[in-house]
Motif scaffolding. Structure first.
Motif, PDB file in Angstrom:
ATOM      1  N   ALA A   1       0.838  -1.204   0.000  1.00 54.13           N
ATOM      2  CA  ALA A   1       0.000   0.000   0.000  1.00 54.13           C
ATOM      3  C   ALA A   1       0.871   1.251   0.000  1.00 54.13           C
ATOM      4  O   ALA A   1       0.591   2.212  -0.724  1.00 54.13           O
ATOM      5  CB  ALA A   1      -0.926  -0.003   1.217  1.00 54.13           C
ATOM      6  N   ARG A   2       1.943   1.212   0.762  1.00 54.40           N
ATOM      7  CA  ARG A   2       2.863   2.352   0.805  1.00 54.40           C
ATOM      8  C   ARG A   2       3.461   2.596  -0.581  1.00 54.40           C
ATOM      9  O   ARG A   2       3.537   3.725  -1.064  1.00 54.40           O
ATOM     10  CB  ARG A   2       3.971   2.095   1.830  1.00 54.40           C
ATOM     11  N   GLY A   3       3.892   1.529  -1.232  1.00 62.62           N
ATOM     12  CA  GLY A   3       4.449   1.636  -2.576  1.00 62.62           C
ATOM     13  C   GLY A   3       3.433   2.163  -3.577  1.00 62.62           C
ATOM     14  O   GLY A   3       3.766   2.972  -4.448  1.00 62.62           O
ATOM     15  N   HIS A   4       2.192   1.717  -3.445  1.00 63.38           N
ATOM     16  CA  HIS A   4       1.145   2.196  -4.349  1.00 63.38           C
ATOM     17  C   HIS A   4       0.929   3.701  -4.185  1.00 63.38           C
ATOM     18  O   HIS A   4       0.770   4.419  -5.175  1.00 63.38           O
ATOM     19  CB  HIS A   4      -0.167   1.451  -4.114  1.00 63.38           C
ATOM     20  N   ILE A   5       0.938   4.169  -2.939  1.00 64.27           N
ATOM     21  CA  ILE A   5       0.777   5.609  -2.707  1.00 64.27           C
ATOM     22  C   ILE A   5       1.959   6.369  -3.295  1.00 64.27           C
ATOM     23  O   ILE A   5       1.779   7.371  -3.994  1.00 64.27           O
ATOM     24  CB  ILE A   5       0.615   5.910  -1.203  1.00 64.27           C
ATOM     25  N   GLU A   6       3.166   5.887  -3.038  1.00 62.80           N
ATOM     26  CA  GLU A   6       4.365   6.571  -3.528  1.00 62.80           C
ATOM     27  C   GLU A   6       4.395   6.659  -5.049  1.00 62.80           C
ATOM     28  O   GLU A   6       4.898   7.618  -5.612  1.00 62.80           O
ATOM     29  CB  GLU A   6       5.620   5.870  -3.020  1.00 62.80           C
TER      30      GLU A   6
ATOM     31  N   LYS B   1       1.681   6.605  -6.949  1.00 56.33           N
ATOM     32  CA  LYS B   1       0.403   7.160  -7.408  1.00 56.33           C
ATOM     33  C   LYS B   1      -0.495   6.127  -8.107  1.00 56.33           C
ATOM     34  O   LYS B   1      -1.194   6.423  -9.066  1.00 56.33           O
ATOM     35  CB  LYS B   1       0.632   8.378  -8.296  1.00 56.33           C
ATOM     36  N   ARG B   2      -0.448   4.901  -7.612  1.00 52.10           N
ATOM     37  CA  ARG B   2      -1.335   3.844  -8.102  1.00 52.10           C
ATOM     38  C   ARG B   2      -2.512   3.744  -7.122  1.00 52.10           C
ATOM     39  O   ARG B   2      -2.562   2.862  -6.265  1.00 52.10           O
ATOM     40  CB  ARG B   2      -0.580   2.525  -8.206  1.00 52.10           C
ATOM     41  N   TYR B   3      -3.431   4.674  -7.236  1.00 51.27           N
ATOM     42  CA  TYR B   3      -4.455   4.848  -6.219  1.00 51.27           C
ATOM     43  C   TYR B   3      -5.497   3.738  -6.195  1.00 51.27           C
ATOM     44  O   TYR B   3      -6.020   3.403  -5.131  1.00 51.27           O
ATOM     45  CB  TYR B   3      -5.100   6.228  -6.353  1.00 51.27           C
ATOM     46  N   GLN B   4      -5.785   3.152  -7.330  1.00 56.79           N
ATOM     47  CA  GLN B   4      -6.738   2.046  -7.331  1.00 56.79           C
ATOM     48  C   GLN B   4      -6.151   0.845  -6.581  1.00 56.79           C
ATOM     49  O   GLN B   4      -6.828   0.240  -5.753  1.00 56.79           O
ATOM     50  CB  GLN B   4      -7.097   1.661  -8.765  1.00 56.79           C
TER      51      GLN B   4
ATOM     52  N   LEU C   1      -3.462  10.160   1.964  1.00 53.62           N
ATOM     53  CA  LEU C   1      -2.317   9.639   1.212  1.00 53.62           C
ATOM     54  C   LEU C   1      -0.987   9.937   1.912  1.00 53.62           C
ATOM     55  O   LEU C   1       0.064   9.976   1.280  1.00 53.62           O
ATOM     56  CB  LEU C   1      -2.301  10.174  -0.225  1.00 53.62           C
ATOM     57  N   GLU C   2      -1.023  10.102   3.234  1.00 54.69           N
ATOM     58  CA  GLU C   2       0.168  10.353   4.036  1.00 54.69           C
ATOM     59  C   GLU C   2       0.782   9.019   4.449  1.00 54.69           C
ATOM     60  O   GLU C   2       0.225   8.314   5.292  1.00 54.69           O
ATOM     61  CB  GLU C   2      -0.192  11.180   5.281  1.00 54.69           C
ATOM     62  N   VAL C   3       1.947   8.681   3.883  1.00 56.24           N
ATOM     63  CA  VAL C   3       2.572   7.399   4.194  1.00 56.24           C
ATOM     64  C   VAL C   3       3.068   7.333   5.632  1.00 56.24           C
ATOM     65  O   VAL C   3       3.317   6.243   6.146  1.00 56.24           O
ATOM     66  CB  VAL C   3       3.703   7.050   3.199  1.00 56.24           C
ATOM     67  N   ALA C   4       3.188   8.472   6.302  1.00 58.13           N
ATOM     68  CA  ALA C   4       3.593   8.465   7.712  1.00 58.13           C
ATOM     69  C   ALA C   4       2.599   7.670   8.549  1.00 58.13           C
ATOM     70  O   ALA C   4       2.992   7.010   9.521  1.00 58.13           O
ATOM     71  CB  ALA C   4       3.722   9.894   8.239  1.00 58.13           C
TER      72      ALA C   4
END
Length: 132
Positions: free
Chosen positions: A45-50, A52-55, A105-108
């Motif tokens: 999930a973190r990688g997807h956010i980074e 921009k793969r939001y789906q 979308l904050e990976v923190a």
């Protein structure tokens, strides 16, 4: 083969591996299998956010929330006392943080949940080793 096809194959392999581990596990080992799957999915999930793969992010976070809800639902509130109440509060907090991450979308937030669950996983590992 497309990246999506490779990802689909990997997901199928992971599901078979998880089912195999679950079938041969004690209840404590099963919790560890769930934690490992949860931590792996949080990393995805973190990688997807980074990237921009939001789906995909949405699907990964949904899996994480389902695992946390399952862990929370499996708690023995009748005889667990303060320990169970503490675990329930921690699981609820992680669910809250991941729900917030889904929007912000904050990976923190993912990093915080990973730290908390990592500590908790170590505790479950100790219980499993003591029982094993």
């Amino acid at each position: 083969m497309t990246a999506y096809g490779m990802n689909e194959n990997y997901d199928s392999y992971r599901m078979i591996d998880l089912e195999s581990k679950a079938a041969s596990s004690s209840p404590y080992e099963l919790v560890l299998v769930l934690f490992d799957g949860l931590l792996d999915e949080l990393a995805r999930a973190r990688g997807h956010i980074e990237h921009k793969r939001y789906q995909q992010k949405g699907r990964s976070l949904e899996k994480c929330l389902n695992i946390l809800n399952g862990l929370n639902g499996a708690l023995d509130y009748e005889s667990g006392g303060e320990t169970v109440q503490g675990l329930a509060r921690l699981y609820d907090y992680c669910i809250y943080r991941l729900s917030d991450v889904s929007v912000s979308l904050e990976v923190a937030g993912i990093d915080e949940v990973v730290r908390l669950l990592g500590i908790l996983r170590e505790g479950w590992e100790g219980v499993s080793a003591a029982r094993g």
